[in-house]
Design an enzyme around this catalytic site. Structure first.
Site, PDB file in Angstrom:
ATOM      1  N   HIS A  95      -6.325   0.718  -7.950  1.00  0.00           N
ATOM      2  CA  HIS A  95      -6.739   1.308  -7.563  1.00  0.00           C
ATOM      3  C   HIS A  95      -7.808   1.929  -6.283  1.00  0.00           C
ATOM      4  O   HIS A  95      -7.448   2.625  -5.556  1.00  0.00           O
ATOM      5  CB  HIS A  95      -5.830   2.966  -8.711  1.00  0.00           C
ATOM      6  CG  HIS A  95      -5.942   4.137  -8.143  1.00  0.00           C
ATOM      7  ND1 HIS A  95      -5.259   4.672  -7.411  1.00  0.00           N
ATOM      8  CD2 HIS A  95      -7.111   5.087  -8.575  1.00  0.00           C
ATOM      9  CE1 HIS A  95      -4.790   5.579  -6.838  1.00  0.00           C
ATOM     10  NE2 HIS A  95      -6.223   6.280  -8.387  1.00  0.00           N
ATOM     11  N   CYS A 112       0.032 -16.216 -18.029  1.00  0.00           N
ATOM     12  CA  CYS A 112       0.937 -17.137 -19.091  1.00  0.00           C
ATOM     13  C   CYS A 112      -0.448 -17.946 -19.537  1.00  0.00           C
ATOM     14  O   CYS A 112      -0.454 -17.528 -21.035  1.00  0.00           O
ATOM     15  CB  CYS A 112       2.089 -18.348 -17.971  1.00  0.00           C
ATOM     16  SG  CYS A 112       2.996 -17.419 -17.582  1.00  0.00           S
ATOM     17  N   CYS A 164      -8.121  -6.984  -6.407  1.00  0.00           N
ATOM     18  CA  CYS A 164      -7.899  -6.926  -5.594  1.00  0.00           C
ATOM     19  C   CYS A 164      -8.090  -6.485  -3.986  1.00  0.00           C
ATOM     20  O   CYS A 164      -7.891  -6.980  -3.162  1.00  0.00           O
ATOM     21  CB  CYS A 164      -6.138  -6.269  -5.560  1.00  0.00           C
ATOM     22  SG  CYS A 164      -5.934  -7.907  -7.266  1.00  0.00           S
ATOM     23  N   CYS A 211       1.795   7.262  -1.046  1.00  0.00           N
ATOM     24  CA  CYS A 211       0.760   6.136  -2.422  1.00  0.00           C
ATOM     25  C   CYS A 211       1.802   5.904  -3.757  1.00  0.00           C
ATOM     26  O   CYS A 211       3.141   6.808  -2.886  1.00  0.00           O
ATOM     27  CB  CYS A 211       0.185   7.515  -2.860  1.00  0.00           C
ATOM     28  SG  CYS A 211      -0.321   6.994  -5.052  1.00  0.00           S
ATOM     29  N   CYS A 232      -7.439   0.944  -2.805  1.00  0.00           N
ATOM     30  CA  CYS A 232      -6.326   1.152  -2.352  1.00  0.00           C
ATOM     31  C   CYS A 232      -6.625   1.509  -1.381  1.00  0.00           C
ATOM     32  O   CYS A 232      -6.810   2.354  -0.890  1.00  0.00           O
ATOM     33  CB  CYS A 232      -5.361   1.386  -3.167  1.00  0.00           C
ATOM     34  SG  CYS A 232      -3.635   1.523  -2.548  1.00  0.00           S
ATOM     35  N   CYS A 287       5.682 -21.518 -13.836  1.00  0.00           N
ATOM     36  CA  CYS A 287       6.633 -21.750 -13.085  1.00  0.00           C
ATOM     37  C   CYS A 287       5.678 -22.577 -11.499  1.00  0.00           C
ATOM     38  O   CYS A 287       6.760 -22.447 -10.831  1.00  0.00           O
ATOM     39  CB  CYS A 287       6.488 -19.857 -11.939  1.00  0.00           C
ATOM     40  SG  CYS A 287       5.397 -18.941 -11.135  1.00  0.00           S
ATOM     41  N   CYS A 336      -0.947  -7.165 -13.536  1.00  0.00           N
ATOM     42  CA  CYS A 336      -0.614  -9.045 -13.736  1.00  0.00           C
ATOM     43  C   CYS A 336      -1.356  -9.252 -14.372  1.00  0.00           C
ATOM     44  O   CYS A 336      -1.789 -10.276 -14.572  1.00  0.00           O
ATOM     45  CB  CYS A 336       0.132  -9.353 -12.011  1.00  0.00           C
ATOM     46  SG  CYS A 336      -0.922  -9.445 -10.845  1.00  0.00           S
ATOM     47  N   CYS A 375      -0.495 -13.074 -11.798  1.00  0.00           N
ATOM     48  CA  CYS A 375       0.581 -13.870 -11.610  1.00  0.00           C
ATOM     49  C   CYS A 375       1.682 -13.404 -10.205  1.00  0.00           C
ATOM     50  O   CYS A 375       1.571 -12.898  -9.912  1.00  0.00           O
ATOM     51  CB  CYS A 375       1.313 -13.242 -12.653  1.00  0.00           C
ATOM     52  SG  CYS A 375       3.171 -13.403 -12.476  1.00  0.00           S
ATOM     53  N   CYS A 394       3.924   2.512  -9.564  1.00  0.00           N
ATOM     54  CA  CYS A 394       2.163   2.012  -9.178  1.00  0.00           C
ATOM     55  C   CYS A 394       1.361   1.833 -10.755  1.00  0.00           C
ATOM     56  O   CYS A 394       0.962   2.647 -11.081  1.00  0.00           O
ATOM     57  CB  CYS A 394       1.344   2.463  -8.442  1.00  0.00           C
ATOM     58  SG  CYS A 394      -0.131   1.523  -7.598  1.00  0.00           S
ATOM     59  N   CYS A 438       0.727 -20.582 -10.027  1.00  0.00           N
ATOM     60  CA  CYS A 438      -0.268 -21.069 -10.098  1.00  0.00           C
ATOM     61  C   CYS A 438      -1.594 -21.394  -9.302  1.00  0.00           C
ATOM     62  O   CYS A 438      -2.195 -21.027  -8.402  1.00  0.00           O
ATOM     63  CB  CYS A 438      -1.398 -20.198 -11.689  1.00  0.00           C
ATOM     64  SG  CYS A 438      -1.010 -18.944 -12.179  1.00  0.00           S
ATOM     65  N   CYS A 459       1.843  -1.637  -7.336  1.00  0.00           N
ATOM     66  CA  CYS A 459       0.997  -3.029  -8.857  1.00  0.00           C
ATOM     67  C   CYS A 459       1.787  -2.606 -10.135  1.00  0.00           C
ATOM     68  O   CYS A 459       1.969  -1.917 -10.496  1.00  0.00           O
ATOM     69  CB  CYS A 459      -0.516  -2.459  -8.529  1.00  0.00           C
ATOM     70  SG  CYS A 459      -1.382  -2.970  -9.669  1.00  0.00           S
ATOM     71  N   CYS A 494      -1.048  -6.333  -2.744  1.00  0.00           N
ATOM     72  CA  CYS A 494       0.612  -6.167  -3.286  1.00  0.00           C
ATOM     73  C   CYS A 494       0.561  -4.034  -2.508  1.00  0.00           C
ATOM     74  O   CYS A 494       1.191  -4.129  -1.934  1.00  0.00           O
ATOM     75  CB  CYS A 494       0.652  -5.710  -5.152  1.00  0.00           C
ATOM     76  SG  CYS A 494       0.640  -7.634  -5.739  1.00  0.00           S
TER      77      CYS A 494
HETATM   78  S1  SF4 Z   1      -0.746   2.756  -3.998  1.00  0.00           S
HETATM   79 FE1  SF4 Z   1      -1.059   2.769  -6.222  1.00  0.00          FE
HETATM   80  S2  SF4 Z   1      -3.693   1.942  -5.912  1.00  0.00           S
HETATM   81 FE2  SF4 Z   1      -2.445   2.155  -4.098  1.00  0.00          FE
HETATM   82  S3  SF4 Z   1      -3.082   4.787  -4.694  1.00  0.00           S
HETATM   83 FE3  SF4 Z   1      -1.179   5.430  -4.981  1.00  0.00          FE
HETATM   84  S4  SF4 Z   1      -1.425   4.465  -7.038  1.00  0.00           S
HETATM   85 FE4  SF4 Z   1      -3.467   4.270  -5.837  1.00  0.00          FE
HETATM   86  S1  SF4 Z   2       0.059  -6.642  -9.280  1.00  0.00           S
HETATM   87 FE1  SF4 Z   2      -2.518  -5.431  -9.342  1.00  0.00          FE
HETATM   88  S2  SF4 Z   2      -3.491  -6.559 -10.400  1.00  0.00           S
HETATM   89 FE2  SF4 Z   2      -1.758  -8.406  -9.876  1.00  0.00          FE
HETATM   90  S3  SF4 Z   2      -2.395  -8.686  -8.246  1.00  0.00           S
HETATM   91 FE3  SF4 Z   2      -0.523  -6.720  -7.604  1.00  0.00          FE
HETATM   92  S4  SF4 Z   2      -2.359  -5.890  -7.216  1.00  0.00           S
HETATM   93 FE4  SF4 Z   2      -3.612  -7.341  -8.274  1.00  0.00          FE
END
Ligand code: SF4
Ligand code: SF4
Length: 385
Positions: free
Chosen positions: A272, A178, A310, A295, A275, A67, A332, A227, A301, A70, A329, A322
């Site tokens: 995680h 991809c 990330c 959460c 996060c 797409c 990806c 992605c 997630c 990137c 999440c 994200c």
């Molecule tokens: S939102 Fe996702 S990454 Fe964040 S604490 Fe919860 S399970 Fe973990």
């Molecule tokens: S989906 Fe998960 S691994 Fe992909 S960019 Fe978002 S936080 Fe990072």
């Protein structure tokens, strides 16, 4: 965020006094992993210019089935912008379909005109000159029946184009999930067998079925999945390779089993762990509808499975990511993505622990935090970690 920025600023100040040319690869990669592309380029500006006075690096950037997300991600990386980054690294972006002006010119079925106006002629000239890095964005269809004809550009299959470009390349960098593993184009479906989409060196997590193996071409390959892929992951990997800090012979040690630089996709660390909603997870406080602040585990997630930085690096100039923005999440960066994350927005382990539903267990005894920890443990056991 404030903490992270301050930490990075302090680190950059400390690094100002370090001669990066004398850093060994391990230290260099640690530094590259900690700071963003902007800080990296700013900190080492003088040294980079000195080191690169003689050497220009040519990049050929090809697009398969994708797409262009990137490239968009890289072009949107405003700090530094792509032009500043490439200028500092002395990169000649010799071919990139989205940003180059060249285009194929056909007349009565024959290619005409010069390299300035004809992408196919330009590419052939570049192949002959050799001495370039090949960046591939997008997957490569092998179907139908091994012909590759599900993607034809200028009367040539992309499978053949990749083969021609890869032969004389110094190394191949597969940008995005991809190009790395087939990504969304290779998702399970009724037509998946016919289209037979492949990544450059992998088909999903199978490293015997990458398109280069299919073509019988052996080349060093670095995968930068995502992605889209994060601009820092792309620019810093290019920077490390171009500056010789990530030598091709070092790749086996620097990459994980799926060809990803460990520094950005740490095998022992998941999204995680850093996060911003992690405190809620540990207390067993979960959102069950989008738009909350807790959460996102119950909204599907998959960050406890996602090996990427990330949570530390963040996105959009380190502003957010994200889960911070409220999106679970979807892992990806995983070789099996998207199938390995399906169903995307559904809690994965709702079957619970030892046959009991986790909500029931929570009511009975151990408390939500322990349940969360138990779920995590079960997940690790399931993955053999
Ligand atoms: S939102 Fe996702 S990454 Fe964040 S604490 Fe919860 S399970 Fe973990
Ligand atoms: S989906 Fe998960 S691994 Fe992909 S960019 Fe978002 S936080 Fe990072």
């Amino acid at each position: 965020m404030v903490e992270m920025s301050t930490g990075t600023t302090n680190l950059v100040r400390t690094l100002d006094s370090v001669d990066f040319l004398k850093m060994d690869r391990r230290t260099f990669m640690k530094v590259v992993g900690t700071i963003g592309a902007s800080a990296f380029l700013a900190t080492y500006k003088t040294e980079i210019v000195d080191a690169l006075e003689l050497a220009e690096t040519k990049l050929i950037w090809l697009h398969g089935s994708e797409c262009t997300g990137c490239s968009e991600s890289l072009l949107n990386g405003g700090n530094p912008d792509i032009v500043q980054a490439l200028t500092k690294l002395n990169v000649n972006l010799a071919f990139h379909e989205t940003v180059c002006m060249q285009q194929g010119i056909w007349n009565d079925g024959k290619l005409v005109n010069t390299a300035e106006l004809n992408s196919e002629i330009l590419l052939e000239e570049l192949y002959k000159e050799g001495n370039y890095f090949l960046v591939v964005e997008g997957s490569i269809p092998n179907g139908p029946d091994g012909s590759g004809r599900y993607l034809v550009i200028g009367n040539k299959t992309f499978k053949d184009t990749l083969g021609e470009a890869a032969k004389n390349a110094t190394a191949v960098i597969a940008v995005g999930t991809c190009a790395a593993y087939g990504g969304i184009t290779s998702a399970n479906s009724d037509v998946a067998k016919d289209t037979d989409y492949r990544g450059v060196a992998f088909a999903k997590n199978d490293k015997t079925k990458g398109m280069l193996q299919e073509l019988g071409i052996e080349k060093p390959v670095v995968n930068i999945p995502g992605c889209p892929a994060h601009p820092d992951w792309v620019l810093l990997t290019l920077g490390a390779v171009i500056l010789g800090k990530l030598k091709l012979e070092d790749l086996p040690a620097a990459l994980d089993e799926y060809g990803r630089p460990k520094v950005f996709y740490p095998p022992d660390h998941t999204v995680h762990e850093n996060c911003p909603r992690r405190g809620y997870y540990d207390r067993g406080e979960f959102d069950t509808e989008v738009g909350g602040e807790k959460c996102l585990w119950k909204l599907g997630c998959k960050a406890p499975y996602a090996h990427a930085d990330c949570g530390i690096r963040r996105w959009n100039g380190s502003v957010s990511m994200c889960t911070q923005a409220g999106g679970p999440c979807i892992n990806c960066v995983d070789p099996g993505w998207p199938d390995s994350s399906r169903p995307l927005y559904v809690e994965r382990e709702d079957i619970g622990i030892a046959g009991a539903n986790i909500d029931t267990i929570a009511k009975v005894a151990v408390g939500a935090a322990a349940v969360a920890a138990g779920v995590h443990a079960v997940r690790r056991m399931g993955k053999g970690e």
